[in-house]
Design a protein around this motif. Structure first.
Motif, PDB file in Angstrom:
ATOM      1  N   ARG A 159      13.395  15.699  20.545  1.00  0.00           N
ATOM      2  CA  ARG A 159      13.465  15.011  21.832  1.00  0.00           C
ATOM      3  C   ARG A 159      12.140  14.374  22.244  1.00  0.00           C
ATOM      4  NH1 ARG A 159      17.681  15.858  24.870  1.00  0.00           N
ATOM      5  NH2 ARG A 159      16.584  16.194  26.820  1.00  0.00           N
ATOM      6  N   LYS A 160      11.083  14.634  21.468  1.00  0.00           N
ATOM      7  CA  LYS A 160       9.791  14.007  21.742  1.00  0.00           C
ATOM      8  C   LYS A 160       8.949  14.018  20.475  1.00  0.00           C
ATOM      9  CE  LYS A 160       7.461  18.161  23.250  1.00  0.00           C
ATOM     10  NZ  LYS A 160       6.494  18.739  24.146  1.00  0.00           N
ATOM     11  N   ASP A 161       7.930  13.183  20.469  1.00  0.00           N
ATOM     12  CA  ASP A 161       7.004  13.054  19.352  1.00  0.00           C
ATOM     13  C   ASP A 161       7.686  12.470  18.117  1.00  0.00           C
ATOM     14  OD1 ASP A 161       4.958  14.094  20.968  1.00  0.00           O
ATOM     15  OD2 ASP A 161       5.490  16.145  20.408  1.00  0.00           O
ATOM     16  N   ARG A 162       7.098  12.696  16.954  1.00  0.00           N
ATOM     17  CA  ARG A 162       7.629  12.121  15.717  1.00  0.00           C
ATOM     18  C   ARG A 162       8.131  13.175  14.749  1.00  0.00           C
ATOM     19  NH1 ARG A 162       3.156   7.999  13.702  1.00  0.00           N
ATOM     20  NH2 ARG A 162       4.681   7.820  12.037  1.00  0.00           N
ATOM     21  N   LEU A 163       7.634  14.416  14.907  1.00  0.00           N
ATOM     22  CA  LEU A 163       7.999  15.499  13.998  1.00  0.00           C
ATOM     23  C   LEU A 163       8.510  16.699  14.778  1.00  0.00           C
ATOM     24  CD1 LEU A 163       4.847  15.398  11.688  1.00  0.00           C
ATOM     25  CD2 LEU A 163       7.084  14.425  11.188  1.00  0.00           C
ATOM     26  N   CYS A 164       9.393  17.483  14.147  1.00  0.00           N
ATOM     27  CA  CYS A 164       9.878  18.711  14.779  1.00  0.00           C
ATOM     28  C   CYS A 164       8.805  19.790  14.668  1.00  0.00           C
ATOM     29  CB  CYS A 164      11.182  19.171  14.107  1.00  0.00           C
ATOM     30  SG  CYS A 164      10.991  19.714  12.399  1.00  0.00           S
ATOM     31  N   THR A 165       8.961  20.869  15.411  1.00  0.00           N
ATOM     32  CA  THR A 165       7.954  21.935  15.404  1.00  0.00           C
ATOM     33  C   THR A 165       7.841  22.592  14.033  1.00  0.00           C
ATOM     34  OG1 THR A 165       9.600  23.477  16.289  1.00  0.00           O
ATOM     35  CG2 THR A 165       8.119  22.423  17.872  1.00  0.00           C
ATOM     36  N   GLY A 166       8.947  22.691  13.307  1.00  0.00           N
ATOM     37  CA  GLY A 166       8.904  23.274  11.963  1.00  0.00           C
ATOM     38  C   GLY A 166       8.049  22.458  11.016  1.00  0.00           C
ATOM     39  N   CYS A 167       8.223  21.160  11.023  1.00  0.00           N
ATOM     40  CA  CYS A 167       7.436  20.282  10.151  1.00  0.00           C
ATOM     41  C   CYS A 167       5.969  20.261  10.564  1.00  0.00           C
ATOM     42  CB  CYS A 167       8.021  18.870  10.152  1.00  0.00           C
ATOM     43  SG  CYS A 167       9.582  18.750   9.251  1.00  0.00           S
ATOM     44  N   ILE A 168       5.715  20.279  11.865  1.00  0.00           N
ATOM     45  CA  ILE A 168       4.324  20.330  12.343  1.00  0.00           C
ATOM     46  C   ILE A 168       3.660  21.603  11.843  1.00  0.00           C
ATOM     47  CG2 ILE A 168       2.871  20.604  14.393  1.00  0.00           C
ATOM     48  CD1 ILE A 168       4.807  18.661  15.826  1.00  0.00           C
ATOM     49  N   GLY A 169       4.367  22.734  11.945  1.00  0.00           N
ATOM     50  CA  GLY A 169       3.827  24.008  11.465  1.00  0.00           C
ATOM     51  C   GLY A 169       3.535  23.980   9.976  1.00  0.00           C
ATOM     52  N   GLU A 170       4.446  23.413   9.187  1.00  0.00           N
ATOM     53  CA  GLU A 170       4.237  23.316   7.744  1.00  0.00           C
ATOM     54  C   GLU A 170       3.032  22.443   7.416  1.00  0.00           C
ATOM     55  OE1 GLU A 170       7.666  22.152   5.453  1.00  0.00           O
ATOM     56  OE2 GLU A 170       8.963  23.481   6.617  1.00  0.00           O
ATOM     57  N   LEU A 171       2.911  21.316   8.090  1.00  0.00           N
ATOM     58  CA  LEU A 171       1.785  20.421   7.835  1.00  0.00           C
ATOM     59  C   LEU A 171       0.457  21.054   8.246  1.00  0.00           C
ATOM     60  CD1 LEU A 171       3.347  17.010   8.906  1.00  0.00           C
ATOM     61  CD2 LEU A 171       2.806  17.758   6.587  1.00  0.00           C
ATOM     62  N   GLU A 172       0.457  21.786   9.360  1.00  0.00           N
ATOM     63  CA  GLU A 172      -0.764  22.468   9.786  1.00  0.00           C
ATOM     64  C   GLU A 172      -1.158  23.541   8.780  1.00  0.00           C
ATOM     65  OE1 GLU A 172       0.262  23.762  13.725  1.00  0.00           O
ATOM     66  OE2 GLU A 172      -0.518  21.936  14.654  1.00  0.00           O
ATOM     67  N   ALA A 173      -0.177  24.289   8.271  1.00  0.00           N
ATOM     68  CA  ALA A 173      -0.459  25.323   7.273  1.00  0.00           C
ATOM     69  C   ALA A 173      -1.004  24.690   5.991  1.00  0.00           C
ATOM     70  CB  ALA A 173       0.800  26.129   6.981  1.00  0.00           C
ATOM     71  N   ASP A 174      -0.419  23.587   5.553  1.00  0.00           N
ATOM     72  CA  ASP A 174      -0.900  22.885   4.364  1.00  0.00           C
ATOM     73  C   ASP A 174      -2.322  22.377   4.560  1.00  0.00           C
ATOM     74  OD1 ASP A 174       1.502  23.342   3.098  1.00  0.00           O
ATOM     75  OD2 ASP A 174       2.260  21.289   3.365  1.00  0.00           O
ATOM     76  N   LEU A 175      -2.609  21.880   5.756  1.00  0.00           N
ATOM     77  CA  LEU A 175      -3.944  21.372   6.053  1.00  0.00           C
ATOM     78  C   LEU A 175      -4.972  22.508   6.016  1.00  0.00           C
ATOM     79  CD1 LEU A 175      -5.693  18.965   6.819  1.00  0.00           C
ATOM     80  CD2 LEU A 175      -5.123  19.386   9.206  1.00  0.00           C
ATOM     81  N   LYS A 176      -4.630  23.647   6.615  1.00  0.00           N
ATOM     82  CA  LYS A 176      -5.542  24.800   6.587  1.00  0.00           C
ATOM     83  C   LYS A 176      -5.789  25.267   5.154  1.00  0.00           C
ATOM     84  CE  LYS A 176      -4.557  26.455  11.197  1.00  0.00           C
ATOM     85  NZ  LYS A 176      -3.940  27.479  12.023  1.00  0.00           N
TER      86      LYS A 176
END
Length: 123
Positions: free
Chosen positions: A94-111
């Motif tokens: 309902r907002k932004d470009r990515l869902c919370t699950g994908c944001i979490g995965e991308l943040e984990a990959d970045l870390k």
């Protein structure tokens, strides 16, 4: 300043500006479809409509309906069953470009990547 471009919808030449990415004719047609969606959603009995309901009743394609929402033209906060697909996994959001699950995965990959880079520097 306007520049000459081809309309992405009909391929006719037009002067592109900051207000519209399509020719006047296609822009007017899009506006008409947008107004149809707004008029449908204004009715109290349609406040629980889904994307599919709106598309079926107005004739507006789901892809265009999603663009109205994603671009912020169609305010969906009052309509709990409306949303547009996450750009990564297609889950309705309902907002932004990515869902919370994908944001979490991308943040984990970045870390993990940052950790690997630190280890490489230490060697």
């Amino acid at each position: 300043m306007a520049e000459l471009a081809n309309c992405p919808v009909c391929q006719n030449l037009f002067l592109k500006n900051h207000l519209s990415n399509s020719c006047e004719s296609c822009y007017k047609k899009e506006e008409q479809r947008f107004q149809q969606v707004q008029q449908f959603l204004k009715k109290r009995e349609n406040e629980l409509a889904t994307n599919e309901d709106v598309a079926a009743e107005t004739g507006v394609e789901l892809k265009e309906l999603h663009q109205f929402m994603k671009n912020g033209r169609l305010r969906i906060m009052a309509y709990p069953n409306l949303g547009y697909p996450c750009e990564r996994c297609e889950e309705l959001i309902r907002k932004d470009r990515l869902c919370t699950g994908c944001i979490g995965e991308l943040e984990a990959d970045l870390k993990l990547h940052e950790w690997d880079q630190r280890l490489l520097k230490e060697r």
